[in-house]
Design a protein around this motif. Sequence first.
Motif, PDB file in Angstrom:
ATOM      1  N   GLU A 156       0.872  -1.176   0.000  1.00  0.00           N
ATOM      2  CA  GLU A 156       0.000   0.000   0.000  1.00  0.00           C
ATOM      3  C   GLU A 156       0.910   1.228   0.000  1.00  0.00           C
ATOM      4  O   GLU A 156       1.696   1.409   0.922  1.00  0.00           O
ATOM      5  N   LYS A 157       0.784   2.080  -1.018  1.00  0.00           N
ATOM      6  CA  LYS A 157       1.674   3.244  -1.153  1.00  0.00           C
ATOM      7  C   LYS A 157       1.572   4.182   0.049  1.00  0.00           C
ATOM      8  O   LYS A 157       2.535   4.850   0.395  1.00  0.00           O
ATOM      9  N   LYS A 158       0.412   4.229   0.712  1.00  0.00           N
ATOM     10  CA  LYS A 158       0.232   5.191   1.810  1.00  0.00           C
ATOM     11  C   LYS A 158       1.113   4.891   3.029  1.00  0.00           C
ATOM     12  O   LYS A 158       1.253   5.747   3.895  1.00  0.00           O
ATOM     13  N   ILE A 159       1.726   3.704   3.080  1.00  0.00           N
ATOM     14  CA  ILE A 159       2.578   3.400   4.242  1.00  0.00           C
ATOM     15  C   ILE A 159       4.067   3.628   3.965  1.00  0.00           C
ATOM     16  O   ILE A 159       4.905   3.332   4.810  1.00  0.00           O
ATOM     17  N   LEU A 160       4.377   4.217   2.811  1.00  0.00           N
ATOM     18  CA  LEU A 160       5.778   4.501   2.471  1.00  0.00           C
ATOM     19  C   LEU A 160       6.475   5.330   3.547  1.00  0.00           C
ATOM     20  O   LEU A 160       7.589   5.009   3.957  1.00  0.00           O
ATOM     21  N   LYS A 161       5.822   6.404   3.991  1.00  0.00           N
ATOM     22  CA  LYS A 161       6.415   7.287   5.010  1.00  0.00           C
ATOM     23  C   LYS A 161       6.644   6.526   6.311  1.00  0.00           C
ATOM     24  O   LYS A 161       7.667   6.708   6.973  1.00  0.00           O
ATOM     25  N   GLU A 162       5.693   5.685   6.681  1.00  0.00           N
ATOM     26  CA  GLU A 162       5.807   4.900   7.918  1.00  0.00           C
ATOM     27  C   GLU A 162       6.985   3.917   7.825  1.00  0.00           C
ATOM     28  O   GLU A 162       7.739   3.739   8.775  1.00  0.00           O
ATOM     29  N   ILE A 163       7.147   3.301   6.660  1.00  0.00           N
ATOM     30  CA  ILE A 163       8.271   2.378   6.440  1.00  0.00           C
ATOM     31  C   ILE A 163       9.590   3.142   6.522  1.00  0.00           C
ATOM     32  O   ILE A 163      10.534   2.705   7.182  1.00  0.00           O
ATOM     33  N   GLU A 164       9.633   4.306   5.881  1.00  0.00           N
ATOM     34  CA  GLU A 164      10.845   5.131   5.894  1.00  0.00           C
ATOM     35  C   GLU A 164      11.215   5.501   7.341  1.00  0.00           C
ATOM     36  O   GLU A 164      12.375   5.398   7.746  1.00  0.00           O
ATOM     37  N   ARG A 165      10.213   5.906   8.117  1.00  0.00           N
ATOM     38  CA  ARG A 165      10.444   6.280   9.515  1.00  0.00           C
ATOM     39  C   ARG A 165      10.974   5.082  10.319  1.00  0.00           C
ATOM     40  O   ARG A 165      11.937   5.194  11.073  1.00  0.00           O
ATOM     41  N   ALA A 166      10.365   3.914  10.121  1.00  0.00           N
ATOM     42  CA  ALA A 166      10.772   2.704  10.854  1.00  0.00           C
ATOM     43  C   ALA A 166      12.212   2.309  10.513  1.00  0.00           C
ATOM     44  O   ALA A 166      12.973   1.901  11.395  1.00  0.00           O
ATOM     45  N   ASN A 174      16.000   5.962   0.752  1.00  0.00           N
ATOM     46  CA  ASN A 174      15.675   6.884  -0.353  1.00  0.00           C
ATOM     47  C   ASN A 174      14.272   6.562  -0.840  1.00  0.00           C
ATOM     48  O   ASN A 174      14.043   5.514  -1.443  1.00  0.00           O
ATOM     49  N   ASN A 175      13.343   7.479  -0.579  1.00  0.00           N
ATOM     50  CA  ASN A 175      11.944   7.296  -0.931  1.00  0.00           C
ATOM     51  C   ASN A 175      11.681   8.027  -2.250  1.00  0.00           C
ATOM     52  O   ASN A 175      11.813   9.234  -2.334  1.00  0.00           O
ATOM     53  N   ASP A 176      11.294   7.257  -3.294  1.00  0.00           N
ATOM     54  CA  ASP A 176      11.014   7.887  -4.595  1.00  0.00           C
ATOM     55  C   ASP A 176       9.518   7.999  -4.869  1.00  0.00           C
ATOM     56  O   ASP A 176       9.096   8.258  -5.991  1.00  0.00           O
ATOM     57  N   GLY A 177       8.701   7.761  -3.842  1.00  0.00           N
ATOM     58  CA  GLY A 177       7.247   7.855  -4.000  1.00  0.00           C
ATOM     59  C   GLY A 177       6.606   6.528  -4.381  1.00  0.00           C
ATOM     60  O   GLY A 177       5.395   6.352  -4.231  1.00  0.00           O
ATOM     61  N   GLU A 178       7.371   5.602  -4.888  1.00  0.00           N
ATOM     62  CA  GLU A 178       6.874   4.278  -5.272  1.00  0.00           C
ATOM     63  C   GLU A 178       7.469   3.190  -4.382  1.00  0.00           C
ATOM     64  O   GLU A 178       6.809   2.220  -4.038  1.00  0.00           O
ATOM     65  N   SER A 179       8.753   3.367  -4.071  1.00  0.00           N
ATOM     66  CA  SER A 179       9.467   2.370  -3.279  1.00  0.00           C
ATOM     67  C   SER A 179      10.552   3.064  -2.464  1.00  0.00           C
ATOM     68  O   SER A 179      10.790   4.262  -2.615  1.00  0.00           O
ATOM     69  N   ILE A 180      11.192   2.294  -1.618  1.00  0.00           N
ATOM     70  CA  ILE A 180      12.315   2.807  -0.843  1.00  0.00           C
ATOM     71  C   ILE A 180      13.534   1.983  -1.230  1.00  0.00           C
ATOM     72  O   ILE A 180      13.474   0.751  -1.258  1.00  0.00           O
TER      73      ILE A 180
END
Length: 186
Positions: free
Chosen positions: A72-82, A93-99
């Motif tokens: 789910e794309k909406k959890i990208l920020k949460e994954i980045e933070r974790a 590195n978050n490109d909006g699609e993947s890290i």
Amino acid sequence: MPVNEIYTHTKEYMQKSLNALKKDFGTLRTGKVSTNIIEGIKINYYDTLTPLSQVASLTALDASTLQVIPWEKKILKEIERAINEANIGINPNNDGESIKLFFPPMTSEKRKEIAKEAKSMGEKTKISIRNIRKESNDKIKKMEKEKTISEDISKKAYDEIQKITDEFVKRVDESIRNKEEEILKI
């Protein structure tokens, strides 16, 4: 509890210790990166701490790059933070699609440091194995004291438990040696 059950129990628990060591080794970085490094990172997913591997696809793109594609794309920020909070020494590195996680090549000092960590993990496993031996010997001692087994049988049991222990310590040493070789190989 018959003596044979104690042997079985001893082997079973020593094997679990060895398996735990191998799992721990998976978190160590070797020459090429592995998804094991980030698999166990937990993210807040709908108010539940969930392992990264259950909410995203984890891939090693090459020897030094990992990619995390969330389902789910909406959890990208949460994954980045974790990932940042996990303190693995890499900035995501978050490109909006993947890290993507770019790991620098390991220096010889870093390799030695990680090899030392592997050795430390192995020593802790040996302690665990010796504790299992002590528990098993205590059971034998109790059986002898209660006169459910003879002194001869208890001596044989102690010898057998020591043989089992020696075998598992040897396997731990082998695992440490193999892991150190893998880490130090350039």
